[in-house]
Design a protein around this motif. Structure first.
Motif, PDB file in Angstrom:
ATOM      1  N   PHE A  13       2.025  10.577   6.185  1.00 45.03           N
ATOM      2  CA  PHE A  13       2.466   9.209   5.949  1.00 45.03           C
ATOM      3  C   PHE A  13       2.605   8.456   7.254  1.00 45.03           C
ATOM      4  N   GLN A  14       2.653   7.141   7.090  1.00 45.25           N
ATOM      5  CA  GLN A  14       2.817   6.241   8.222  1.00 45.25           C
ATOM      6  C   GLN A  14       4.079   6.614   9.009  1.00 45.25           C
ATOM      7  N   ASP A  15       5.168   6.847   8.288  1.00 39.61           N
ATOM      8  CA  ASP A  15       6.429   7.166   8.951  1.00 39.61           C
ATOM      9  C   ASP A  15       6.660   8.678   8.928  1.00 39.61           C
ATOM     10  N   LEU A  44      -3.522   9.961   2.858  1.00 35.36           N
ATOM     11  CA  LEU A  44      -3.437   9.677   4.295  1.00 35.36           C
ATOM     12  C   LEU A  44      -3.008   8.222   4.439  1.00 35.36           C
ATOM     13  N   ASP A  45      -1.701   8.016   4.585  1.00 36.15           N
ATOM     14  CA  ASP A  45      -1.173   6.652   4.634  1.00 36.15           C
ATOM     15  C   ASP A  45      -1.007   6.214   6.081  1.00 36.15           C
ATOM     16  N   GLU A  46      -2.069   5.700   6.660  1.00 35.35           N
ATOM     17  CA  GLU A  46      -2.079   5.204   8.035  1.00 35.35           C
ATOM     18  C   GLU A  46      -1.435   6.147   9.043  1.00 35.35           C
ATOM     19  N   PRO A  47      -1.764   7.451   8.986  1.00 37.26           N
ATOM     20  CA  PRO A  47      -1.218   8.312  10.038  1.00 37.26           C
ATOM     21  C   PRO A  47      -1.942   7.998  11.350  1.00 37.26           C
ATOM     22  N   LYS A  80       0.826  -1.210   0.000  1.00 40.88           N
ATOM     23  CA  LYS A  80       0.000   0.000   0.000  1.00 40.88           C
ATOM     24  C   LYS A  80       0.860   1.260   0.000  1.00 40.88           C
ATOM     25  N   SER A  81       1.840   1.315   0.935  1.00 37.49           N
ATOM     26  CA  SER A  81       2.676   2.517   1.027  1.00 37.49           C
ATOM     27  C   SER A  81       3.494   2.706  -0.244  1.00 37.49           C
ATOM     28  N   THR A  82       3.973   1.596  -0.801  1.00 37.23           N
ATOM     29  CA  THR A  82       4.764   1.686  -2.028  1.00 37.23           C
ATOM     30  C   THR A  82       3.908   2.268  -3.155  1.00 37.23           C
TER      31      THR A  82
HETATM   32 MG   LIG Z   1       2.421   1.071   4.789  1.00 35.48          MG
END
Ligand SMILES: [Mg+2]
Ligand SMILES: Nc1ncnc2c1ncn2[C@@H]1O[C@H](COP(=O)(O)OP(=O)(O)O)[C@@H](O)[C@H]1O
Length: 601
Positions: free
Chosen positions: A431-433, A517-520, A390-392
């Motif tokens: 982002f997640q990170d 919104l990547d899993e924030p 997903k993030s990629t």
């Molecule tokens: Mg991810």
């Protein structure tokens, strides 16, 4: 990865290194470079004349010629003071130039890394290795540069001294010829040492990472709970020992070889003094000539010693500049070439056309042949387990990675042809990170739109749009509270509060084409995540004037059902795609949705 990783090789590395060095120095302080070179050159011409005048003085004294004695004495005084003064000024200007050069190199490293739009390129081990080598060497740059330029002038002095010696007897040519031996020896020693340093780069990085981890405040809890400290420390020690042992071996062998070279020269010098003394005893040379060979020979010895001790610096600098040059060529060759301006708004949307991408060193594609249409104005949810890709996928969309095959079309234009920085300016997201910027809360949010970082009301309205306005009450000094423990009055936020900051930052840009919104919400419970996503879905629907596409990523299937379109990823592939209701008729999504909804009840 099929594409070329390393830049093309350079033709003549040492020359290129020196040229790049002076070009960079001249770019930071052209007049300083000229002043250093001119003054140093004058000093280098003057100082070796001293033994010659000494000879003239002794011979004139033996003949009882007082006028020549006086003239020689005055000449010696002028040369001594003039030479010294020129030398000191050269030193002073030089110091300034090299200080600026160090800063310029730092700036250029930042600029170079910044030009690499694709994050995977900047994360490659070979890129990081060259970067580490430039950065560690550059700490000694100023001293090294001083001795490098000093060495260049010493070479001028050697030449003048040799000419003077030859004027006494051509056979004295043996001295400079022999002097090449120690230079070659030390050159070999230094390249051996540099090779050891190169081979140690990975160990040095490992040790650095371990040391940082051991003192990292954020990791302190995990280290204790998992009792990892011993493991980290032993990993650090092992890496250091390997690197120190390798370098010690290289230095020891180098020292033996250098000493042997120096001995060869010393033997030759003894022979030369013996030779002129016998000549003088036979009446073939004057007393002054013996003195000249003694003083000039001694001077030559010192000059060569000086060149020797700076030869190490010379090769270190050339090496550093070669790594620097490598970085420059790497960035030139990997800079994105796209030049088209992205659309101002979306009507057609974004199309992923058989997009695949694999990370360096992984034989499986993280995103595998994904074809998907993201309609303008839609809220698209991407769901799948951890590692599904997903993030990629989202980073590909943001132009942070380039597909290894397939295309991403923005309003029908290939993303690869768009001017990458402009495309990224029209995106926004969390982002997640996400990065925890330890600034004032206002700034940490405000950097989402740098021009508005000082604009309190802009920041506050972003907080309202992100539904995190309550954060202002939670902080003792409101949005002017310093965040993080770097500050004396700094407040350490909870995970949930940092996420609020990240969400508000994502809303700073008022009209993005794509909002990601990547899993924030990773650290939130299911209910809170659902509320956040529903809020953003509502915001997206009320703001669809320019066709903004909102992409919401989650590994929880049950939090995204309000999306217009749900894309289900599994092991890099897009396995299902449709609305919640369509997908609920059966399949992976339906199964996962029911299982997870039950698990969280
Ligand atoms: Mg991810
Ligand atoms: N920077 C990276 N380098 C190498 N492999 C990576 C990197 N980032 C992710 N991966 C790998 O790519 C796959 C997909 O990861 P990711 O896109 O982060 O999945 P998700 O966001 O769905 O959890 C995983 O197997 C992961 O290990």
């Amino acid at each position: 990865m099929p594409d070329a990783v390393s830049p093309t090789r350079e033709h003549r590395p040492a020359l290129t290194g020196i040229r790049l060095l002076f070009a960079t120095a001249a770019a930071s302080d052209r007049r300083g470079v000229y002043a250093t070179l001119a003054l140093g050159f004058v000093a280098s011409l003057l100082m070796p004349l001293f033994p010659l005048l000494f000879k003239v003085l002794i011979d004139a004294a033996t003949d009882g010629n007082l006028r020549v004695v006086t003239a020689a004495a005055i000449g010696m005084a002028v040369i001594a003071t003039g030479g010294r003064a020129a030398w000191s000024y050269a030193h002073m200007y030089g110091w300034n130039v090299w200080e600026r050069l160090t800063i310029t190199i730092d700036e250029q490293l930042v600029a170079l890394t910044g030009r690499l739009g694709l994050v995977d390129r900047a994360e490659r081990p070979d890129f990081l290795e060259h970067l580490t080598l430039v950065r560690t060497n550059r700490e000694h740059f100023q001293e090294s540069m001083m001795s490098l330029v000093g060495a260049a002038f010493l070479v001028v002095q050697v030449v003048v001294t040799v000419v003077i010696l030859l004027s006494v007897a051509p056979v004295l040519l043996i001295l400079p010829v022999l002097s090449i031996a120690p230079i070659l020896a030390s050159r070999w020693a230094e390249s051996r040492a540099q090779r050891a340093l190169r081979e140690s780069a990975e160990d040095i990085r490992t040790a650095d990472n371990a040391a940082l981890l051991a003192i990292d405040a954020a990791a302190a809890g995990d280290l204790r709970v998992l009792r990892l400290r011993d493991l980290v420390v032993s990993r650090h020690d092992a890496a250091w020992e390997r690197s120190v042992a390798r370098q010690w071996r290289a230095e020891s062998i180098g020292a033996v070889v250098s000493t042997a070279g120096l001995m060869l020269f010393t033997v030759g010098f003894g022979g030369a003094v013996l030779f002129v003394t016998i000549e003088a005893l036979n009446g073939g040379a004057s007393i002054g000539s013996v003195i000249l060979v003694l003083t000039a020979g001694q001077q030559l010895h010192n000059q060569i010693g000086g060149v020797l001790s700076s030869a190490g610096d010379l090769f270190r600098i050339v090496e550093t500049m070669r790594h620097f040059g490598w970085l420059g060529r790497y960035v030139d060759e990997h800079e994105e070439r796209g030049s088209l301006a992205p659309a101002q708004s979306l009507a057609d949307g974004i199309v992923l056309d058989h997009v695949s991408f694999g990370y360096e060193g992984s034989d499986q594609d993280a995103v595998d042949d994904v074809s998907l249409r993201l309609p303008a104005g839609a809220v698209v949810a991407v769901v799948g387990e951890n590692g599904a890709g997903k993030s990629t996928l989202v980073k590909l969309l943001c132009g942070l990675h380039r597909p290894t095959s397939g295309r991403i079309l923005i309003e029908g234009t290939d993303l690869a042809e768009l001017h990458a920085p402009s495309w990224r300016r029209s995106l926004s997201g969390a982002f997640q990170d996400f990065v925890r910027f330890e600034f004032l809360a206002r700034e940490s949010i405000g950097v989402g739109r740098v021009v508005s970082v000082e604009d309190r009301s802009w920041v506050q309205s972003a907080m309202i749009r992100a539904d995190v306005a309550d954060l202002e009450e939670e902080l003792p000094e409101g949005i002017e509270t310093p965040l993080g423990r770097t500050y004396l009055r700094g407040i350490d936020l909870s995970g949930g509060q940092w996420q609020k900051v990240a969400l508000a930052r994502a809303m700073m840009r008022d009209a993005p084409l794509v909002l990601v919104l990547d899993e924030p919400t990773y650290a939130l419970d299911v209910e809170s995540e659902r509320r956040v996503f529903e809020w953003f879905t509502r915001v997206a629907r009320s703001h669809s004037v320019i066709g903004t596409i909102t992409v919401i990523v989650s590994h929880r299937f049950s939090t995204v059902r309000t999306a217009d379109l749900v894309a289900v990823m599994h092991e890099g592939r897009l396995v299902e795609c449709g609305t919640h209701d369509e997908l609920m008729t059966g399949g992976r999504y339906a199964d996962m949705y029911r299982t997870q909804a039950e698990g969280y009840r």
